[in-house]
Design an enzyme around this catalytic site. Sequence first.
Site, PDB file in Angstrom:
ATOM      1  N   TYR A   1      39.628  20.178 -13.517  1.00  9.58           N
ATOM      2  CA  TYR A   1      40.581  21.513 -12.502  1.00  9.58           C
ATOM      3  C   TYR A   1      40.158  21.568 -11.430  1.00  9.58           C
ATOM      4  O   TYR A   1      40.889  22.233 -10.557  1.00  9.58           O
ATOM      5  CB  TYR A   1      39.850  23.029 -13.379  1.00  9.58           C
ATOM      6  CG  TYR A   1      40.048  23.197 -14.984  1.00  9.58           C
ATOM      7  CD1 TYR A   1      41.264  23.263 -15.339  1.00  9.58           C
ATOM      8  CD2 TYR A   1      38.933  22.639 -15.791  1.00  9.58           C
ATOM      9  CE1 TYR A   1      41.682  23.254 -16.790  1.00  9.58           C
ATOM     10  CE2 TYR A   1      39.077  22.804 -17.134  1.00  9.58           C
ATOM     11  CZ  TYR A   1      40.480  23.097 -17.637  1.00  9.58           C
ATOM     12  OH  TYR A   1      40.602  23.120 -19.000  1.00  9.58           O
TER      13      TYR A   1
ATOM     14  N   ARG B   1      39.369  29.388 -23.390  1.00 14.21           N
ATOM     15  CA  ARG B   1      39.717  30.124 -24.679  1.00 14.21           C
ATOM     16  C   ARG B   1      40.342  31.394 -24.137  1.00 14.21           C
ATOM     17  O   ARG B   1      41.254  32.072 -24.748  1.00 14.21           O
ATOM     18  CB  ARG B   1      38.689  30.257 -25.649  1.00 14.21           C
ATOM     19  CG  ARG B   1      38.161  28.818 -26.317  1.00 14.21           C
ATOM     20  CD  ARG B   1      37.074  29.032 -27.333  1.00 14.21           C
ATOM     21  NE  ARG B   1      36.642  27.795 -27.831  1.00 14.21           N
ATOM     22  CZ  ARG B   1      35.579  27.656 -28.422  1.00 14.21           C
ATOM     23  NH1 ARG B   1      34.872  28.735 -28.896  1.00 14.21           N
ATOM     24  NH2 ARG B   1      35.396  26.300 -29.081  1.00 14.21           N
TER      25      ARG B   1
ATOM     26  N   LYS C   1      34.006  14.873 -28.883  1.00 11.51           N
ATOM     27  CA  LYS C   1      34.142  16.401 -28.352  1.00 11.51           C
ATOM     28  C   LYS C   1      32.953  17.071 -29.149  1.00 11.51           C
ATOM     29  O   LYS C   1      32.987  17.313 -30.270  1.00 11.51           O
ATOM     30  CB  LYS C   1      35.409  16.781 -28.892  1.00 11.51           C
ATOM     31  CG  LYS C   1      35.716  18.209 -28.309  1.00 11.51           C
ATOM     32  CD  LYS C   1      37.311  18.794 -28.495  1.00 11.51           C
ATOM     33  CE  LYS C   1      37.273  20.023 -28.108  1.00 11.51           C
ATOM     34  NZ  LYS C   1      38.746  20.603 -28.149  1.00 11.51           N
TER      35      LYS C   1
ATOM     36  N   SER D   1      36.286  23.680 -18.537  1.00  8.28           N
ATOM     37  CA  SER D   1      36.482  25.128 -18.016  1.00  8.28           C
ATOM     38  C   SER D   1      35.423  25.510 -17.627  1.00  8.28           C
ATOM     39  O   SER D   1      35.083  26.486 -16.409  1.00  8.28           O
ATOM     40  CB  SER D   1      37.499  26.186 -18.788  1.00  8.28           C
ATOM     41  OG  SER D   1      36.890  26.276 -20.129  1.00  8.28           O
TER      42      SER D   1
ATOM     43  N   LYS E   1      33.706  14.677 -23.965  1.00 10.49           N
ATOM     44  CA  LYS E   1      33.914  16.102 -23.370  1.00 10.49           C
ATOM     45  C   LYS E   1      32.916  17.098 -24.101  1.00 10.49           C
ATOM     46  O   LYS E   1      32.584  16.984 -25.297  1.00 10.49           O
ATOM     47  CB  LYS E   1      35.203  16.414 -23.941  1.00 10.49           C
ATOM     48  CG  LYS E   1      35.639  18.250 -23.828  1.00 10.49           C
ATOM     49  CD  LYS E   1      36.948  18.359 -24.572  1.00 10.49           C
ATOM     50  CE  LYS E   1      37.522  19.827 -24.134  1.00 10.49           C
ATOM     51  NZ  LYS E   1      38.759  20.159 -24.924  1.00 10.49           N
TER      52      LYS E   1
HETATM   53  C1  PBG Z   1      40.955  22.987 -28.350  1.00 10.92           C
HETATM   54  C2  PBG Z   1      40.769  22.652 -26.936  1.00 10.92           C
HETATM   55  C3  PBG Z   1      39.643  23.142 -26.091  1.00 10.92           C
HETATM   56  C4  PBG Z   1      39.792  22.703 -24.777  1.00 10.92           C
HETATM   57  C5  PBG Z   1      40.415  21.624 -24.920  1.00 10.92           C
HETATM   58  N1  PBG Z   1      41.242  21.695 -26.148  1.00 10.92           N
HETATM   59  C6  PBG Z   1      38.882  24.362 -26.698  1.00 10.92           C
HETATM   60  C7  PBG Z   1      38.131  24.344 -27.994  1.00 10.92           C
HETATM   61  O1  PBG Z   1      37.898  23.298 -28.333  1.00 10.92           O
HETATM   62  O2  PBG Z   1      37.851  25.365 -28.351  1.00 10.92           O
HETATM   63  C8  PBG Z   1      38.499  23.066 -23.855  1.00 10.92           C
HETATM   64  C9  PBG Z   1      38.991  22.486 -22.524  1.00 10.92           C
HETATM   65  C10 PBG Z   1      38.166  23.349 -21.256  1.00 10.92           C
HETATM   66  O3  PBG Z   1      37.271  23.913 -21.760  1.00 10.92           O
HETATM   67  O4  PBG Z   1      38.527  23.218 -20.189  1.00 10.92           O
HETATM   68  N2  PBG Z   1      41.942  22.283 -29.122  1.00 10.92           N
END
Ligand code: PBG
Length: 329
Positions: free
Chosen positions: A319, A206, A196, A280, A254
């Site tokens: 999504y 967020r 990630k 997202s 991701k």
């Molecule tokens: C946080 C988390 C995030 C996403 C999934 N789990 C955001 C982050 O790490 O700040 C992002 C998913 C997305 O942007 O669709 N544990």
Amino acid sequence: MYPLRRNRRLRANSAIRHLVRETILTPSDFLVPLFVVEGHGVKEEIPSMPNYYRLSLDNLGKEVKELWNMGLCAVLLFVKVPDNLKDNKGTEALNEHGLMQRAINTVKSACPDMLVMTDVALDPYSSFGHDGIVANGQILNDETSEILAQMSISHAEAGADFVAPSDMMDGRIQIIREALEDEELTNTGIMSYCAKYASGFYGPFREALESAPVKQSNVPLDKQTYQMDPANRIEAIKEAHMDVDEGADIVMVKPGICYLDIVREIKDEVEVPVAVYQVSGEYAMLKAAAEKGWLDHDSVMMEQLISIKRAGADIIASYFAKDAVRLMG
Ligand code: PBG
């Protein structure tokens, strides 16, 4: 005689193109992220994610029935936690009557065969908006992992099929696996966000959960001390191997589109299914361009999803799942 081979014969019409197509998307490729909020009758559009909503539990039940009828058979749950329930240790995450625990129950009651995966990380519960406990400007690793293990047990007891730790603490997969085994929750799987990246593409998410790191002195405003540097490739392979060794059933990369080289490499390296999260910001970007008439929404969406699968994704968290399945007809 020139040429002996003409590749365009295999592209000449839609029948032959179908016949030789290497990658086919199906509804069962998708994992559908869902945002859950308190309340009744709530269906709030997320401003930076057009046509994507935060749902209260009653609407969540309706949504999963609709997904199931479309052939979508797996969901990934996220909750938006009221500010007054947030603290540094994510205490609310362990509440057995908390929103996540009730959401799991709601999905299983509405649609018993729907596969339920749950997000395991502190950020939606954290008063600092971080994925772990904050102390002296640091995100504590081992103390956080213990809470993630408790959270995983709580989700499993509520009926989750898989827990999905998205926090990037070191060693947490093993701690979670051992905790689940100790509680005889041996059938609960782990989908690990192994690679990630610290990405700018998480902005709309967020916003959806109001979970961004909070501006406060001595607290980092970004997640670069635990999420990966986008510049790194070998490190992603190391992360994948370590998480598999610690007991991950599925590993995840991701975001999606910018990281398809990593997807292919991890797919070639490990023997567990690989998931990709098209996040997202990737959704927002295409919706915005389509709204302006600058890109054709459906063709770009399908091209991106096919590319993710071609790169090696066994599972696609997106999504766009409903939009794509509708288009598949
Ligand atoms: C946080 C988390 C995030 C996403 C999934 N789990 C955001 C982050 O790490 O700040 C992002 C998913 C997305 O942007 O669709 N544990």
